[in-house]
Every structure is written in structure tokens, then in C-alpha cells.
Design an enzyme around this catalytic site. Structure first.
Site, short mmCIF file in Angstrom:
data_model
loop_
_atom_site.label_atom_id
_atom_site.label_comp_id
_atom_site.label_asym_id
_atom_site.label_seq_id
_atom_site.Cartn_x
_atom_site.Cartn_y
_atom_site.Cartn_z
N ASP A 41 0.48 5.16 -0.19
CA ASP A 41 -0.48 6.25 -0.12
C ASP A 41 0.25 7.56 -0.39
OD1 ASP A 41 -2.55 7.95 0.52
OD2 ASP A 41 -3.26 6.65 2.15
N ASP A 63 0.84 -1.19 0.00
CA ASP A 63 0.00 0.00 0.00
C ASP A 63 0.88 1.24 0.00
OD1 ASP A 63 -1.94 1.93 0.37
OD2 ASP A 63 -2.23 1.48 2.49
N ASP A 81 3.08 1.29 3.55
CA ASP A 81 2.45 1.08 4.84
C ASP A 81 2.68 -0.38 5.26
OD1 ASP A 81 0.86 0.68 7.02
OD2 ASP A 81 -0.82 1.85 6.25
#
Ligand SMILES: [Zn+2]
Length: 324
Positions: free
Chosen positions: A96, A94, A266
Site C-alpha cells: 500500500d 499487499d 502488509d
């Protein structure tokens, strides 16, 4: 990014714009084995432990409830409504854009723009490259999450990995990709060159000083001409780092690069197999963008391709201004 979607807009999105074709194949074929989570109010997906038996049932739920957010598990279960009978989990990364540790744009914390979304995309591409080249993985799906990218790997080899093995892969992929400092007889790997090209121009005097990079090496990295020579040198073969930055400069820079790379992803999402992720095809109501499967990632532009129709209609009515 485009402001929050109203309940009325969510309703219209699921009734008029959403279709089962928005669901990626890798979700459809395992739909009934996934735990679904719904966010009804914007406070997070608190309605969990749901099993959805079919695409038709999912469509019914989406149209009826027009949820604020829809999530499904990275794990497959025999009984997803009890999170029981674990059958395996995708390997997920992930990235972001709002959490990138170093950004070339002027975004404040928590904000994203075209530039940092592009940086998140490049980073995800780099991760995919390592997974492909060094781990031989093939089934990789890119999902635009609304504010960044998910990379979801479904090769059979990764499905049964435990949390510790996932953490090890993450460590290797996200942080430990820096080649040995010794002179190698071959060139720097492509993913390393890509990351360096992306990262080096973003490093400020303060960041470099804090990382213990010596003065002379800092001057090289902060001079546009010398940095360009260094980056081009990376394409030609090894040795350019030691030549330009000397041993200590190279070591300190590599420590910094490793730390920044690790912060790009993450870690909790990769390691925790109980995670639920935003469902591709669903609406990210906070920013009024679609979370979606990206088929051609290289040319994907979220600001034209992930914008629901109701947003363009708002603009033509002059209700909201685009904030970027
Ligand atoms: Zn930005």
C-alpha cells in the site's frame, strides 16, 4: 485521491461503466467458491459470508446495491457462505503506497501521490521477480488496489500452503533478499539492485544514524556523486559495498534495508488465509478510483487508467479539483 464517491456516482459506475469484462479470469473461474464481502456504508466490509453463484448474479447485486466497497476471499471454499470446506488460497502480497516506510515524496501519513504509487509498483515488481526466479512461480496477477498494488499468485503449488509457510515465504521475499556479505563470484541479483537503487537515495542522515551506520559510510550514502558510483558499482559485480562502506557500514546498512523491505508489505494479508481483498473491477469509493487487474504493469499509470468516467466529468464541471 479524487475525493469520496457519492451514492449517485457509485450507482452510475455500476450501471453504466462496470462490465463483467472487468473481472479477471482467475476470479471468474472460481467465483462461486469465494466468500464475498460488502461494505455498504464506508465503515468496512461488515456484510460477509456471502456466496455469489455467477457473474450474472454479481452484476445484479452491484447494480442494485452500488456498494461502497466489494471484496472477495483469497481462499476458495466448498461452502463459502459458511467459510467451510477450505480448498486452498492464493498467495498474496499487499503493498500500500500510503504505508511505505520510506517515501521520496512529501506525502503525509495516509496520503498517496503519483511518486509513491510508482514506488509501490516497483516494490511489487521486485517481489514478483523473486517469486519467479527463486520459487519458480508463474501465475502472477497484478491488481491496482486503489492506493497501491496486490500481487496475487495462483500457481497450484502455493494454494494449499498454511499460514506458517506463507510467513516463511514472506520473510524470504520481503526481507531476506540481501545477498551474503562475503565476496560473491557473481553479481548482485537484479531484484537486490532494483531495491537498492530505489531505496538508497531516500535514506536520510537521521535514519542512517539511528540505524547505527558509521559516519564515513553515511557520508558516502548522502553524497550524490559517491552514491551514484556505489549504485553503478552494484551493476558491475560484487564487492562494491564492502569497498565503499567497509564491513560495519555494510552490515548496518543491510540490517536497515532488510527492516524497511519487511515493512513495505502488509504481512497480515499474506499470512491470513481468511482475508478478503478488494474485488478487481470494483470501485474504491473513498478515493474514487477503480481497483483493477493490471495487464501491462511496467507501463501502467493509475492516474490515467484507473480513473472512473464520473471523475473526469466532475472535473469538466469544475466540481472537484484534482488534489495532486
Ligand atoms: Zn507520495
Amino acid at each position: 485521491m479524487f475525493g469520496e464517491a457519492t451514492l449517485e456516482e457509485r450507482r452510475r459506475f455500476y450501471a453504466e461503466e462496470w462490465s463483467p469484462a472487468e473481472l479477471p479470469e482467475f476470479i471468474v473461474k472460481s467465483l462461486s467458491m469465494r466468500e464475498f464481502g460488502f461494505d455498504h456504508s464506508g465503515a468496512g466490509p461488515s456484510d460477509r459470508y456471502n456466496r455469489i453463484a455467477s457473474v450474472a448474479q454479481l452484476q445484479g447485486v452491484l447494480v442494485r446495491l452500488a456498494p461502497y466497497g466489494v471484496y472477495s476471499s483469497v481462499s476458495l471454499y466448498r461452502t463459502p457462505e459458511r467459510r467451510d470446506g477450505w480448498l486452498g488460497a492464493e498467495l498474496v502480497f499487499d503493498v500500500d503506497a500510503k504505508d511505505l516506510p520510506v517515501r521520496g515524496c512529501g506525502c503525509a501519513k495516509g496520503e498517496v501521490c503519483e511518486l509513491c504509487l510508482e514506488e509501490a509498483k516497483q516494490h511489487v515488481l521486485g517481489i514478483a521477480e523473486v517469486l519467479r526466479e527463486d520459487f519458480g512461480l508463474k501465475e502472477m496477477h497484478f491488481v491496482y488496489s486503489g492506493r497501491g498494488y496486490h500481487l496475487r499468485v495462483t500457481d497450484r503449488e502455493v494454494l494449499e500452503l498454511g499460514s506458517r509457510e506463507r510467513a516463511e515465504i514472506l520473510d524470504y521475499v520481503a526481507a531476506g533478499v540481501v545477498p551474503e556479505l562475503s565476496e560473491l563470484s557473481f553479481g548482485y541479483p537484479a531484484h537486490f539492485r532494483r531495491r537498492m537503487r530505489l531505496l538508497l537515495p531516500r535514506l536520510s542522515e537521521a535514519v542512517l544514524r539511528e540505524a547505527g551506520v558509521p559516519k564515513r559510510a553515511r557520508e558516502v550514502l548522502l553524497s550524490e556523486g559517491e552514491l551514484e558510483e556505489l549504485v553503478q558499482g552494484l551493476e558491475k559485480g560484487t564487492g562494491v559495498l564492502a569497498r565503499k562502506l567497509k564491513k560495519k557500514g555494510t552490515e548496518k546498512l543491510m540490517e536497515l534495508v532488510r527492516r524497511i523491505n519487511a515493512e513495505m508489505v502488509d504481512a497480515k494479508v499474506t499470512v491470513d488465509v481468511k482475508r478478503i481483498l478488494r474485488l478487481p473491477g470494483s470501485l474504491h469509493s473513498k478515493v474514487s478510483m477503480k481497483c483493477m487487474l493490471v495487464r501491462k504493469i511496467e507501463s501502467f499509470d493509475p492516474l490515467s487508467q484507473a480513473v472512473p468516467k464520473f471523475v473526469s466529468e466532475r472535473e469538466s464541471k469544475g466540481i472537484y479539483k484534482r488534489e495532486i
